[in-house]
Design a protein around this motif. Structure first.
Motif, PDB file in Angstrom:
ATOM      1  N   VAL A 124      13.522  17.049   2.366  1.00 18.65           N
ATOM      2  CA  VAL A 124      14.190  18.253   2.868  1.00 18.65           C
ATOM      3  C   VAL A 124      15.688  18.169   2.610  1.00 18.65           C
ATOM      4  O   VAL A 124      16.316  19.130   2.120  1.00 18.65           O
ATOM      5  N   GLN A 125      16.306  17.039   2.924  1.00 19.99           N
ATOM      6  CA  GLN A 125      17.751  16.895   2.761  1.00 19.99           C
ATOM      7  C   GLN A 125      18.171  16.925   1.294  1.00 19.99           C
ATOM      8  O   GLN A 125      19.278  17.357   0.976  1.00 19.99           O
ATOM      9  N   ALA A 126      17.263  16.492   0.402  1.00 19.85           N
ATOM     10  CA  ALA A 126      17.551  16.556  -1.031  1.00 19.85           C
ATOM     11  C   ALA A 126      17.197  17.922  -1.620  1.00 19.85           C
ATOM     12  O   ALA A 126      17.345  18.129  -2.828  1.00 19.85           O
ATOM     13  N   LYS A 127      16.730  18.836  -0.763  1.00 22.69           N
ATOM     14  CA  LYS A 127      16.345  20.192  -1.164  1.00 22.69           C
ATOM     15  C   LYS A 127      15.245  20.196  -2.225  1.00 22.69           C
ATOM     16  O   LYS A 127      15.210  21.033  -3.116  1.00 22.69           O
ATOM     17  N   LYS A 128      14.321  19.252  -2.066  1.00 19.78           N
ATOM     18  CA  LYS A 128      13.165  19.204  -2.953  1.00 19.78           C
ATOM     19  C   LYS A 128      11.976  19.965  -2.370  1.00 19.78           C
ATOM     20  O   LYS A 128      11.107  20.429  -3.111  1.00 19.78           O
ATOM     21  N   ILE A 129      11.909  20.049  -1.029  1.00 17.46           N
ATOM     22  CA  ILE A 129      10.921  20.884  -0.352  1.00 17.46           C
ATOM     23  C   ILE A 129      11.641  21.638   0.762  1.00 17.46           C
ATOM     24  O   ILE A 129      12.743  21.246   1.175  1.00 17.46           O
ATOM     25  N   ASP A 130      11.033  22.725   1.247  1.00 20.37           N
ATOM     26  CA  ASP A 130      11.672  23.450   2.344  1.00 20.37           C
ATOM     27  C   ASP A 130      11.192  22.907   3.689  1.00 20.37           C
ATOM     28  O   ASP A 130      10.221  22.159   3.779  1.00 20.37           O
ATOM     29  N   ARG A 131      11.908  23.282   4.738  1.00 23.35           N
ATOM     30  CA  ARG A 131      11.609  22.756   6.064  1.00 23.35           C
ATOM     31  C   ARG A 131      10.217  23.176   6.540  1.00 23.35           C
ATOM     32  O   ARG A 131       9.521  22.399   7.188  1.00 23.35           O
ATOM     33  N   ALA A 132       9.816  24.404   6.214  1.00 22.89           N
ATOM     34  CA  ALA A 132       8.500  24.887   6.653  1.00 22.89           C
ATOM     35  C   ALA A 132       7.381  24.021   6.099  1.00 22.89           C
ATOM     36  O   ALA A 132       6.425  23.678   6.806  1.00 22.89           O
ATOM     37  N   THR A 133       7.491  23.647   4.816  1.00 27.95           N
ATOM     38  CA  THR A 133       6.491  22.784   4.196  1.00 27.95           C
ATOM     39  C   THR A 133       6.456  21.420   4.877  1.00 27.95           C
ATOM     40  O   THR A 133       5.386  20.876   5.169  1.00 27.95           O
ATOM     41  N   ILE A 192       0.865  -1.178   0.000  1.00 21.39           N
ATOM     42  CA  ILE A 192       0.000   0.000   0.000  1.00 21.39           C
ATOM     43  C   ILE A 192       0.899   1.225   0.000  1.00 21.39           C
ATOM     44  O   ILE A 192       1.803   1.345   0.843  1.00 21.39           O
ATOM     45  N   VAL A 193       0.671   2.108  -0.942  1.00 18.38           N
ATOM     46  CA  VAL A 193       1.454   3.336  -1.073  1.00 18.38           C
ATOM     47  C   VAL A 193       0.529   4.514  -0.832  1.00 18.38           C
ATOM     48  O   VAL A 193      -0.487   4.665  -1.515  1.00 18.38           O
ATOM     49  N   ALA A 194       0.855   5.335   0.163  1.00 13.93           N
ATOM     50  CA  ALA A 194       0.068   6.543   0.448  1.00 13.93           C
ATOM     51  C   ALA A 194       0.910   7.760   0.069  1.00 13.93           C
ATOM     52  O   ALA A 194       2.125   7.773   0.306  1.00 13.93           O
ATOM     53  N   GLN A 195       0.280   8.755  -0.507  1.00 10.87           N
ATOM     54  CA  GLN A 195       1.062   9.924  -0.897  1.00 10.87           C
ATOM     55  C   GLN A 195       0.269  11.221  -0.779  1.00 10.87           C
ATOM     56  O   GLN A 195      -0.964  11.222  -0.780  1.00 10.87           O
ATOM     57  N   LYS A 196       1.021  12.320  -0.655  1.00  7.84           N
ATOM     58  CA  LYS A 196       0.470  13.669  -0.641  1.00  7.84           C
ATOM     59  C   LYS A 196       1.372  14.525  -1.520  1.00  7.84           C
ATOM     60  O   LYS A 196       2.593  14.335  -1.535  1.00  7.84           O
ATOM     61  N   LEU A 197       0.791  15.466  -2.246  1.00  8.12           N
ATOM     62  CA  LEU A 197       1.586  16.362  -3.081  1.00  8.12           C
ATOM     63  C   LEU A 197       1.926  17.628  -2.319  1.00  8.12           C
ATOM     64  O   LEU A 197       1.057  18.244  -1.686  1.00  8.12           O
ATOM     65  N   LEU A 198       3.197  18.038  -2.397  1.00  7.10           N
ATOM     66  CA  LEU A 198       3.675  19.212  -1.670  1.00  7.10           C
ATOM     67  C   LEU A 198       4.333  20.199  -2.629  1.00  7.10           C
ATOM     68  O   LEU A 198       4.903  19.795  -3.642  1.00  7.10           O
ATOM     69  N   PRO A 199       4.270  21.500  -2.306  1.00  6.89           N
ATOM     70  CA  PRO A 199       4.965  22.498  -3.127  1.00  6.89           C
ATOM     71  C   PRO A 199       6.464  22.226  -3.144  1.00  6.89           C
ATOM     72  O   PRO A 199       7.077  21.972  -2.107  1.00  6.89           O
ATOM     73  N   SER A 200       7.044  22.261  -4.324  1.00  3.70           N
ATOM     74  CA  SER A 200       8.474  21.980  -4.469  1.00  3.70           C
ATOM     75  C   SER A 200       9.282  23.277  -4.458  1.00  3.70           C
ATOM     76  O   SER A 200       8.789  24.336  -4.844  1.00  3.70           O
ATOM     77  N   CYS A 201      10.526  23.178  -4.002  1.00  7.02           N
ATOM     78  CA  CYS A 201      11.420  24.335  -4.099  1.00  7.02           C
ATOM     79  C   CYS A 201      12.477  24.119  -5.182  1.00  7.02           C
ATOM     80  O   CYS A 201      13.459  24.838  -5.261  1.00  7.02           O
ATOM     81  N   MET A 202      12.248  23.112  -6.040  1.00  8.63           N
ATOM     82  CA  MET A 202      13.157  22.867  -7.163  1.00  8.63           C
ATOM     83  C   MET A 202      12.719  23.687  -8.376  1.00  8.63           C
ATOM     84  O   MET A 202      11.524  23.769  -8.672  1.00  8.63           O
ATOM     85  N   PRO A 203      13.646  24.297  -9.095  1.00 13.23           N
ATOM     86  CA  PRO A 203      13.302  25.064 -10.290  1.00 13.23           C
ATOM     87  C   PRO A 203      12.598  24.190 -11.334  1.00 13.23           C
ATOM     88  O   PRO A 203      13.047  23.081 -11.628  1.00 13.23           O
ATOM     89  N   GLY A 204      11.481  24.669 -11.847  1.00 16.00           N
ATOM     90  CA  GLY A 204      10.777  23.953 -12.902  1.00 16.00           C
ATOM     91  C   GLY A 204       9.912  22.806 -12.439  1.00 16.00           C
ATOM     92  O   GLY A 204       9.280  22.132 -13.256  1.00 16.00           O
ATOM     93  N   VAL A 205       9.872  22.539 -11.134  1.00 16.63           N
ATOM     94  CA  VAL A 205       9.034  21.464 -10.590  1.00 16.63           C
ATOM     95  C   VAL A 205       8.043  22.086  -9.621  1.00 16.63           C
ATOM     96  O   VAL A 205       8.444  22.679  -8.611  1.00 16.63           O
ATOM     97  N   SER A 206       6.744  21.969  -9.900  1.00 18.38           N
ATOM     98  CA  SER A 206       5.755  22.650  -9.070  1.00 18.38           C
ATOM     99  C   SER A 206       5.462  21.899  -7.775  1.00 18.38           C
ATOM    100  O   SER A 206       5.378  22.502  -6.709  1.00 18.38           O
ATOM    101  N   ARG A 207       5.314  20.570  -7.881  1.00 21.71           N
ATOM    102  CA  ARG A 207       4.976  19.791  -6.687  1.00 21.71           C
ATOM    103  C   ARG A 207       5.687  18.435  -6.716  1.00 21.71           C
ATOM    104  O   ARG A 207       5.960  17.882  -7.788  1.00 21.71           O
ATOM    105  N   VAL A 208       5.974  17.909  -5.537  1.00 26.93           N
ATOM    106  CA  VAL A 208       6.563  16.577  -5.404  1.00 26.93           C
ATOM    107  C   VAL A 208       5.766  15.804  -4.353  1.00 26.93           C
ATOM    108  O   VAL A 208       5.162  16.404  -3.467  1.00 26.93           O
TER     109      VAL A 208
END
Length: 381
Positions: free
Chosen positions: A346-355, A283-299
Motif C-alpha cells: 500500500v505504501q509503495a502504491k502497488k495496491i490500493d487500501r481497499a484490496t 517457507i514462502v507463502a504468497q497470494k496474487l492481488l490486483p495491482s494499481c500500477m500502470p502495466g502491471v496486472s497483479r502483484v
C-alpha cells in the motif's frame, strides 16, 4: 466413468492442428491466465482474476470429448480412465510463437471437463516480481528445503522458476527438475539444467528420485508436495546435501507445518517435525492481488518464515500456534507476515487500501501498521 477407450476410438485423429487450439489461442490473445471447459456452458477464460465467458455456444458432450481426447496421449487417457483425472502439458502456436499450457482433464457428474493454465514463454527476473529481498538469500543455500505455499493460481510456480533462474544466472551448478508436467522451460546459463517430465521421461516420481541420486544434482525442483512419498523423498534429498525446491497448497507459512504433518500418521509426527526443523530453510507463502500500477496486472503479497533457532524450537516443541509471532518479530532476519507485506504494498502504491483490507488476515493489525503503530508481542518461548 466414461468409457475412455471407446471415446478415443471415435474422436482421436493423428494431426498437428487440433480443434481445441482455437480456444487456447483465444486465451492467449485475451491475455487470460486459465481456460475452463464444462459441458453445457460456453468456454470460460480467467482475465485479471475473474472468469469471463467467450462469445460462443455452450459445449456439448460430443464436442468436449472430441476436443480433449485428441490432445491426450495413450498414457494420460489410461490415467483418466482409471482415476477420473489426468495432468499433462500441451503446446499451441499463436502468431508464430509456441505457447505451453498446463492441462488438467477431469470427470464430474458423468461428463468430461478441462482446466488449462497458460504458462508464460519467459521466466520473469526476481526483481520484476515485487518480492521481498529475503528470497534472494534463500537461493544462496547449498542444501536444505525451500517451500512455496499458496492456493492454486497464487503464482507459486512463477516465483520458483524465477528463483531457479536466479541460481542459473549466478552459480555453476547442476539443476535437476522432476515435474508433472513440465511448466517453464529453462535455458542453460551458468548452470547445467535437466528437466524430466513424469510419464514422458521417467515412469513415475519414485523412480525419478532414485535416478536423481546418480545424476549429481546440486539443486532440485520436485514440484508439488501432494503426498507422503513426495515429501519423504524430497526431505531425504535435502538431508543428503541437495538444495530442494517444492510447492505446497497451504494458506500461510505457519499453517504449512500442519499441512505437511497431515500427510503422515500421528505416530510419525515427532520424526517429521525433526526433519522439518533441521532441513527446512524457509517457507514462502504468497497470494496474487490486483495491482494499481500502470502495466502491471497483479502483484504478490508475500509471507516469509526463515528457519532460525526460534522457529526450529517452536516446531520441535509443537508450538505451531506461536509461529506467526516468531515471523512478526523476525524482520531483521528477513521474515515478514502478510500484514507487513500488505502495508509495504500500500505504501509503495502497488495496491490500493481497499484490496489490502479485503485480503488482510487481521484488519485491525493492518490499520495500526498503516498508522505506524507497532504491536508489542508477548514472549513466544
Amino acid at each position: 466413468m466414461s468409457d475412455i477407450a471407446a471415446l478415443t476410438e471415435r474422436y482421436v485423429k493423428k494431426k498437428k492442428e487440433y480443434e481445441i487450439d482455437k480456444l487456447f489461442r483465444a486465451l492467449v490473445k485475451l491475455q487470460g491466465s486459465d481456460l475452463h471447459l464444462k459441458v453445457d456452458k460456453p468456454p470460460l477464460v480467467r482475465i485479471k482474476g475473474e472468469l469471463q465467458a467467450l462469445n460462443r455456444a455452450a459445449i456439448d458432450d460430443e464436442e468436449m470429448a472430441r476436443n480433449i481426447l485428441a490432445i491426450m496421449d495413450e498414457r494420460n487417457r489410461k490415467i483418466l480412465n482409471d482415476t477420473g483425472g489426468a495432468d499433462f502439458a500441451h503446446t499451441c502456436d499463436v502468431d508464430g510463437v509456441t505457447w505451453r499450457f498446463r492441462v488438467n482433464v477431469l470427470q464430474q457428474m458423468g461428463h468430461l471437463g478441462l482446466v488449462a493454465r497458460r504458462i508464460n514463454n519467459y521466466i520473469p527476473p526476481l526483481e520484476g516480481l515485487h518480492i521481498p529481498p529475503s528470497l534472494y538469500s534463500l537461493c544462496k543455500y547449498s542444501q536444505g528445503m525451500i517451500l512455496l505455499a499458496g492456493v492454486t493460481g497464487s503464482g507459486k510456480s512463477t516465483t520458483i522458476a524465477s528463483m531457479l533462474n536466479w541460481v542459473n544466472a549466478n552459480y555453476k551448478k547442476h539443476i535437476l527438475t522432476l515435474e508433472d508436467p513440465i511448466e517453464f522451460l529453462f535455458t542453460d546459463d551458468k548452470c547445467l539444467i535437466n528437466q524430466r517430465e513424469i510419464g514422458q521421461d521417467v515412469i513415475d516420481f519414485s523412480i525419478g528420485m532414485k535416478h536423481a541420486v546418480r545424476e549429481d544434482p546440486d539443486v532440485m525442483l520436485v514440484g508439488e508436495m501432494r503426498d507422503r512419498e513426495t515429501f519423504e523423498t524430497a526431505i531425504h534429498a535435502a538431508e543428503t546435501g541437495h538444495l530442494v525446491f517444492g510447492t505446497i497448497h497451504a494458506s500461510s507459512a505457519a499453517s504449512t507445518i500442519g499441512r505437511i504433518l497431515d500427510l503422515f500418521p500421528a505416530s510419525m509426527h515427532k520424526a517429521i517435525r525433526s526433519s522439518i526443523a533441521f532441513n527446512m530453510k524457509g517457507i514462502v507463502a504468497q497470494k496474487l492481488l490486483p495491482s494499481c500500477m500502470p502495466g502491471v496486472s497483479r502483484v504478490p503479497t508475500v509471507e516469509v518464515m526463515i528457519f532460525n533457532a526460534t522457529v526450529r524450537k517452536l516446531i520441535l516443541e509443537e508450538k505451531d500456534e506461536k509461529l506467526s509471532d516468531a515471523i512478526r518479530i523476525g524482520e531483521l532476519e528477513g521474515m515478514q507476515d502478510f500484514t507487513k507485506s500488505l502495508k509495504d504494498l500500500v505504501q509503495a502504491k502497488k495496491i490500493d487500501r481497499a484490496t489490502a483490507f479485503e485480503v488482510a488476515p487481521n484488519v485491525e493489525a493492518l490499520k495500526m501498521a498503516l498508522k505506524g503503530i507497532e504491536v508489542k508481542e508477548p514472549g513466544i518461548l
